[in-house]
Scaffold this motif. Structure first.
Motif, PDB file in Angstrom:
ATOM      1  N   VAL A  48       0.764  -1.424   0.000  1.00  0.00           N
ATOM      2  CA  VAL A  48       0.063   0.194  -0.020  1.00  0.00           C
ATOM      3  C   VAL A  48       0.872   1.276  -0.138  1.00  0.00           C
ATOM      4  O   VAL A  48       0.464   2.303  -0.601  1.00  0.00           O
ATOM      5  N   ARG A  49       1.927   1.117   0.580  1.00  0.00           N
ATOM      6  CA  ARG A  49       2.929   2.448   0.493  1.00  0.00           C
ATOM      7  C   ARG A  49       3.522   2.945  -0.691  1.00  0.00           C
ATOM      8  O   ARG A  49       3.882   3.996  -0.943  1.00  0.00           O
ATOM      9  N   GLU A  50       3.448   1.719  -1.720  1.00  0.00           N
ATOM     10  CA  GLU A  50       3.775   2.108  -3.089  1.00  0.00           C
ATOM     11  C   GLU A  50       2.811   3.041  -3.787  1.00  0.00           C
ATOM     12  O   GLU A  50       2.983   3.576  -4.822  1.00  0.00           O
ATOM     13  N   LEU A  51       1.690   2.950  -3.418  1.00  0.00           N
ATOM     14  CA  LEU A  51       0.478   3.475  -4.369  1.00  0.00           C
ATOM     15  C   LEU A  51       0.666   5.004  -4.472  1.00  0.00           C
ATOM     16  O   LEU A  51       0.138   5.682  -5.415  1.00  0.00           O
ATOM     17  N   PRO A  52       0.634   5.798  -3.446  1.00  0.00           N
ATOM     18  CA  PRO A  52       1.080   7.216  -3.692  1.00  0.00           C
ATOM     19  C   PRO A  52       1.883   7.596  -4.644  1.00  0.00           C
ATOM     20  O   PRO A  52       1.765   8.732  -5.506  1.00  0.00           O
ATOM     21  N   ARG A  53       3.192   6.934  -4.589  1.00  0.00           N
ATOM     22  CA  ARG A  53       4.070   7.130  -5.674  1.00  0.00           C
ATOM     23  C   ARG A  53       3.626   6.809  -7.099  1.00  0.00           C
ATOM     24  O   ARG A  53       3.853   7.644  -7.924  1.00  0.00           O
ATOM     25  N   ILE A  54       3.190   5.682  -7.144  1.00  0.00           N
ATOM     26  CA  ILE A  54       2.396   5.163  -8.399  1.00  0.00           C
ATOM     27  C   ILE A  54       1.406   6.368  -8.975  1.00  0.00           C
ATOM     28  O   ILE A  54       1.484   6.599 -10.111  1.00  0.00           O
ATOM     29  N   ALA A  55       0.545   6.676  -8.243  1.00  0.00           N
ATOM     30  CA  ALA A  55      -0.545   7.575  -8.543  1.00  0.00           C
ATOM     31  C   ALA A  55       0.258   9.013  -8.757  1.00  0.00           C
ATOM     32  O   ALA A  55      -0.179   9.659  -9.785  1.00  0.00           O
ATOM     33  N   ALA A  56       1.267   9.309  -8.028  1.00  0.00           N
ATOM     34  CA  ALA A  56       1.734  10.637  -8.364  1.00  0.00           C
ATOM     35  C   ALA A  56       2.360  10.688  -9.878  1.00  0.00           C
ATOM     36  O   ALA A  56       2.509  11.823 -10.462  1.00  0.00           O
ATOM     37  N   GLY A  59       0.954   9.470 -12.139  1.00  0.00           N
ATOM     38  CA  GLY A  59      -0.207   9.696 -13.319  1.00  0.00           C
ATOM     39  C   GLY A  59      -0.758   8.287 -13.735  1.00  0.00           C
ATOM     40  O   GLY A  59      -1.285   8.182 -14.803  1.00  0.00           O
ATOM     41  N   PHE A  60      -0.178   7.122 -13.210  1.00  0.00           N
ATOM     42  CA  PHE A  60      -0.595   5.814 -13.466  1.00  0.00           C
ATOM     43  C   PHE A  60      -2.375   5.698 -13.160  1.00  0.00           C
ATOM     44  O   PHE A  60      -2.852   6.279 -12.144  1.00  0.00           O
ATOM     45  N   ASP A  61      -2.821   4.955 -14.035  1.00  0.00           N
ATOM     46  CA  ASP A  61      -4.363   4.741 -13.551  1.00  0.00           C
ATOM     47  C   ASP A  61      -4.701   3.205 -13.149  1.00  0.00           C
ATOM     48  O   ASP A  61      -5.609   3.016 -12.462  1.00  0.00           O
ATOM     49  N   VAL A  62      -3.895   2.286 -13.575  1.00  0.00           N
ATOM     50  CA  VAL A  62      -3.904   1.155 -13.129  1.00  0.00           C
ATOM     51  C   VAL A  62      -2.774   0.278 -12.502  1.00  0.00           C
ATOM     52  O   VAL A  62      -1.640   0.447 -13.108  1.00  0.00           O
ATOM     53  N   VAL A  63      -2.947  -0.547 -11.447  1.00  0.00           N
ATOM     54  CA  VAL A  63      -1.872  -0.961 -10.794  1.00  0.00           C
ATOM     55  C   VAL A  63      -2.327  -2.811 -11.026  1.00  0.00           C
ATOM     56  O   VAL A  63      -3.242  -3.027 -10.691  1.00  0.00           O
ATOM     57  N   TYR A  64      -0.976  -3.236 -11.658  1.00  0.00           N
ATOM     58  CA  TYR A  64      -1.097  -4.735 -12.200  1.00  0.00           C
ATOM     59  C   TYR A  64      -0.177  -5.493 -11.115  1.00  0.00           C
ATOM     60  O   TYR A  64       0.861  -5.163 -11.070  1.00  0.00           O
ATOM     61  N   LEU A  65      -1.148  -6.423 -10.566  1.00  0.00           N
ATOM     62  CA  LEU A  65      -0.474  -7.353  -9.488  1.00  0.00           C
ATOM     63  C   LEU A  65      -0.223  -8.665 -10.284  1.00  0.00           C
ATOM     64  O   LEU A  65      -1.087  -9.222 -10.808  1.00  0.00           O
ATOM     65  N   ARG A  74      -7.602   0.937  -0.911  1.00  0.00           N
ATOM     66  CA  ARG A  74      -6.643   2.111  -0.792  1.00  0.00           C
ATOM     67  C   ARG A  74      -6.126   2.577  -2.238  1.00  0.00           C
ATOM     68  O   ARG A  74      -5.835   3.583  -2.482  1.00  0.00           O
ATOM     69  N   ALA A  75      -6.112   1.500  -3.116  1.00  0.00           N
ATOM     70  CA  ALA A  75      -5.811   2.079  -4.601  1.00  0.00           C
ATOM     71  C   ALA A  75      -6.916   2.725  -5.048  1.00  0.00           C
ATOM     72  O   ALA A  75      -6.568   3.919  -5.704  1.00  0.00           O
ATOM     73  N   ARG A  76      -8.101   2.241  -4.835  1.00  0.00           N
ATOM     74  CA  ARG A  76      -9.305   3.282  -5.300  1.00  0.00           C
ATOM     75  C   ARG A  76      -9.067   4.620  -4.712  1.00  0.00           C
ATOM     76  O   ARG A  76      -9.399   5.568  -5.449  1.00  0.00           O
ATOM     77  N   ALA A  77      -8.632   4.811  -3.437  1.00  0.00           N
ATOM     78  CA  ALA A  77      -8.831   5.897  -2.817  1.00  0.00           C
ATOM     79  C   ALA A  77      -7.745   6.972  -3.445  1.00  0.00           C
ATOM     80  O   ALA A  77      -7.751   8.107  -3.311  1.00  0.00           O
ATOM     81  N   HIS A  78      -6.597   6.433  -4.330  1.00  0.00           N
ATOM     82  CA  HIS A  78      -5.704   7.080  -4.994  1.00  0.00           C
ATOM     83  C   HIS A  78      -5.982   7.258  -6.310  1.00  0.00           C
ATOM     84  O   HIS A  78      -5.188   7.510  -6.980  1.00  0.00           O
ATOM     85  N   GLY A  79      -7.117   7.006  -6.751  1.00  0.00           N
ATOM     86  CA  GLY A  79      -7.361   7.082  -8.078  1.00  0.00           C
ATOM     87  C   GLY A  79      -6.840   6.037  -8.813  1.00  0.00           C
ATOM     88  O   GLY A  79      -6.758   6.176 -10.278  1.00  0.00           O
ATOM     89  N   LEU A  80      -6.512   4.822  -8.333  1.00  0.00           N
ATOM     90  CA  LEU A  80      -5.827   3.423  -9.165  1.00  0.00           C
ATOM     91  C   LEU A  80      -7.137   2.540  -9.206  1.00  0.00           C
ATOM     92  O   LEU A  80      -7.517   2.374  -8.252  1.00  0.00           O
TER      93      LEU A  80
END
Length: 660
Positions: free
Chosen positions: A232-240, A242-248, A305-311
């Motif tokens: 979850v700690r990676e999500l702010p950096r990824i959102a910053a 400008g990415f839209d989708v986090v693929y696991l 949490r991803a959704r909260a960051h727009g992801l």
């Protein structure tokens, strides 16, 4: 098709109409058809659009090319799900009469009593008997009176033909007859299907990373296994960025039997974590979360949490099993057995995957299908709306058609990305059968000619194939990233992000990770591959040292969001350059008029200069200056202009303007 009128070559038609064309909600879809009929009578046509709910809608077709009898209309679907469209054509006696009478009047002919009576009878048919209430709902109450009055004027003997016809040829009567004119020989064309997805199925920026690599390091430098909570700690950096989708990658338990060691070693050492694609162990199978990653509740928390960051979260759907997957003992019928009774492991000669058993979709197809359907629904219930499918080309096409159709009817907002690095016919066949996006061969297209030819092919297939340009993957480290240095990473990101509406990167790209397992033989395997070991990364230290591509990725994604033109593929047009190390292309958004012109230097280690000549049929130049989204410069654009790029400072020039 029924009726006398020919309705041919209706498009979009995928596989001759055997498969649905694709669109997203709000996307204009051009419907075209050849409509003809013997003789010179005027025709009318419309397209009837039917969605998953609500009444059908009709859109008039216009005669776009009279010489070829080619008709066209633009339709827009406003909800995801299965849609259909059908062209309906008819002989238009009123338009035929009007054109014929005008021609005779213009020629000064007299003795037109029969012609005028024919028109009066058409008006009578459209008006209906006086007072019978046949006016269509929503039409002016006085329409019937207007048409009957015009019919009476046509019958007024003793007056010149032109005077008698004046009312019938007036704008008000013509407008009324456009709604009410009789239709003859009504003919229905073939019903075509349209699969409509939500906009994310066409446009998005993807970021792939391994949650297990987010645990950091101990004091002695050894990696700590990360969890979904540390991820979850990676999500702010990824959102910053400008990415839209986090693929696991798969989050399931990993097999221990024949587990691979580091760098794909046949024997795992103590502590080796194994490949996430070797799904299943005593801890569970495809419906479970690896205990080292956490729990199902932790996964749901990650999605929230991803959704909260727009992801959004895309989850890998890897339909294969480790030797100790519960299915192996519970459902041996789902696997292929060798003559000695052992289960056949996966092979792609000369590669061998001893830690993976492929599924056999022929032995017990119904029970296997039911289980996979259950698995997909389960992860949908846990918040997943995007599935990245591993090696879909090793499963039957009919299976995918059935699964994607069933899930689509039940969950219209769910879509699937095909990791189909395979033969072109198979890649395209999977796209026809419902995959919303497809990995492509972009990774191996490098020269101006290769890129131009391949993108033109993708545009031609745009009715059913949506590309996702991943610049790298855990499996693929292209040779140009091994040898081209930071400039290659910047250039490839620029190409992917501006050529394709959807693009993606695998973590480490922003740190210029490019060390191959072997430096010879065009090896595309990473050294210290994250598929087999933990790779925690110090993003902050890389930024502080000035060795991070994050600013460039952030700029690219920012420009993509700001400019709808970059969210399109169908409007892509290439332009001439006098330097083959420069590639130039433009895109326009049909709805807003937003236009983007990109010039990218293809040399990763040196600046390039050249002259761009815009195609005469390309974008319309603006009246004022355009903006370079990379440099911030404002300049006046002409049809022929000089431009330069530098892989380390300005890998691309992205000129933007609106034509409206």
């Amino acid at each position: 098709m029924d009726g006398r009128i020919a309705i041919e070559d209706v498009r979009p038609a995928v596989g001759g109409g055997a498969f649905p064309a694709k669109a997203v909600t709000g996307e204009p879809v051009s419907v075209r058809a050849t409509v003809w009929h013997e003789g010179h009578a005027a025709l009318g046509a419309e397209v009837v659009l039917r969605g998953p709910s609500g009444p059908p809608r009709t859109v008039p077709l216009r005669l776009a090319d009279p010489g070829l009898d080619r008709w066209a209309a633009t339709v827009v679907a406003d909800a995801p799900g299965p849609w259909t469209f059908q062209v309906v054509a008819w002989r238009d006696p009123w338009a035929t009469w009007t054109a014929g009478l005008r021609a005779k009047l213009d020629a000064g002919l007299t003795g037109l009593d029969n012609e005028l009576e024919e028109g009066a009878r058409l008006l009578d048919r459209a008006a209906g008997p006086a007072g019978d209430g046949t006016e269509r709902p929503g039409t002016p109450v006085g329409r019937g009176r207007l048409l009957r009055s015009a019919a009476a004027a046509l019958r007024r003997a003793g007056r010149p033909p032109a005077a008698r016809a004046e009312a019938a040829l007036s704008g008000s009567v013509q407008a009324a007859m456009a709604e009410a004119a009789p239709r003859e020989l009504v003919t229905h064309g073939p019903v075509r299907r349209l699969r409509v997805d939500r906009p994310r199925a066409r446009y998005g920026s993807w970021y792939e990373f391994f949650p297990r690599s987010t645990g950091g390091r101990r004091a002695d430098g050894t990696p700590v296994h990360g969890t979904l909570r540390t991820a979850v700690r990676e999500l702010p950096r990824i959102a910053a960025m400008g990415f839209d989708v986090v693929y696991l990658p798969p989050v399931h338990p990993i097999g221990t039997v024949h587990r691979k060691g580091r760098d794909n070693a046949l024997t795992a050492a103590p502590g080796d974590v194994g490949s996430p694609w070797a799904v299943g162990s005593a801890d569970g199978g495809h419906d479970a979360v690896h205990p080292d990653l956490g729990t199902v509740e932790d996964f749901v928390h990650f999605v929230e949490r991803a959704r909260a960051h727009g992801l959004e979260v895309a989850l890998d759907l890897a339909l294969q099993c480790a030797p100790d997957h519960p299915w192996v003992t519970e459902h041996p019928e789902w696997f292929s057995h060798r003559p000695d009774g052992s289960i056949a492991y996966a092979e792609n000669p000369p590669k061998k995957y001893q830690d993976i058993y492929p599924l056999d979709f022929d032995n017990a197809p119904e029970s296997l299908y039911a289980e996979i359907l259950r698995i997909v629904r389960l992860w949908i219930d846990r918040g997943v709306r995007i599935f990245r499918v591993d090696n879909p080309h090793t499963k039957p096409a009919a299976f995918w058609s059935r699964l994607i159709d069933e899930i689509g009817r039940e969950f219209p907002d769910v879509f699937f990305l095909a990791e189909a690095f395979t033969r072109p016919a198979v890649l395209k066949g999977l796209a026809r059968r419902g995959f919303a996006q497809s990995y492509t061969y972009f990774t191996w297209r490098e020269t101006k000619r290769e890129l131009t030819e391949y993108l033109e092919e993708l545009v031609a297939d745009g009715d059913f194939l949506r590309p996702n340009f991943f610049v790298n993957t855990p499996d693929i480290l292209p040779v140009h990233l091994q040898t081209g240095g930071p400039g290659a990473f910047a250039v490839r990101a620029a190409l992917a992000a501006t050529l394709s509406p959807s693009w993606g990167v695998y973590a480490g790209y922003e740190l210029y990770e490019g060390e191959p397992l072997r430096a010879t033989g065009n090896c595309e395997e990473y050294a210290h591959s994250e598929k087999y070991e933990l790779r925690p990364r110090d993003w902050a230290a890389a930024r502080a040292a000035g060795r991070s591509l994050e600013p460039w990725l952030t700029l690219l994604n920012s420009v993509r969001r700001a400019h709808p033109a970059l969210q399109q593929l169908r409007t892509l047009r290439f332009h001439a350059t006098d330097n083959d190390a420069l590639i130039a292309y433009s895109k326009t958004d049909p709805a807003t008029g937003d236009t983007v012109l990109c010039v990218v230097g293809l040399t990763p280690d040196a600046p390039e200069k050249g002259t761009v000549t815009l195609d005469a049929e390309g974008p319309r130049l603006p009246d004022g200056p355009v903006t370079d989204a990379v440099t911030g410069e404002r300049l006046i654009l002409t049809r022929r202009f000089s431009v330069g790029t530098d892989p380390l400072s300005t890998p691309a020039r992205i000129l933007t303007w609106s034509r409206k």
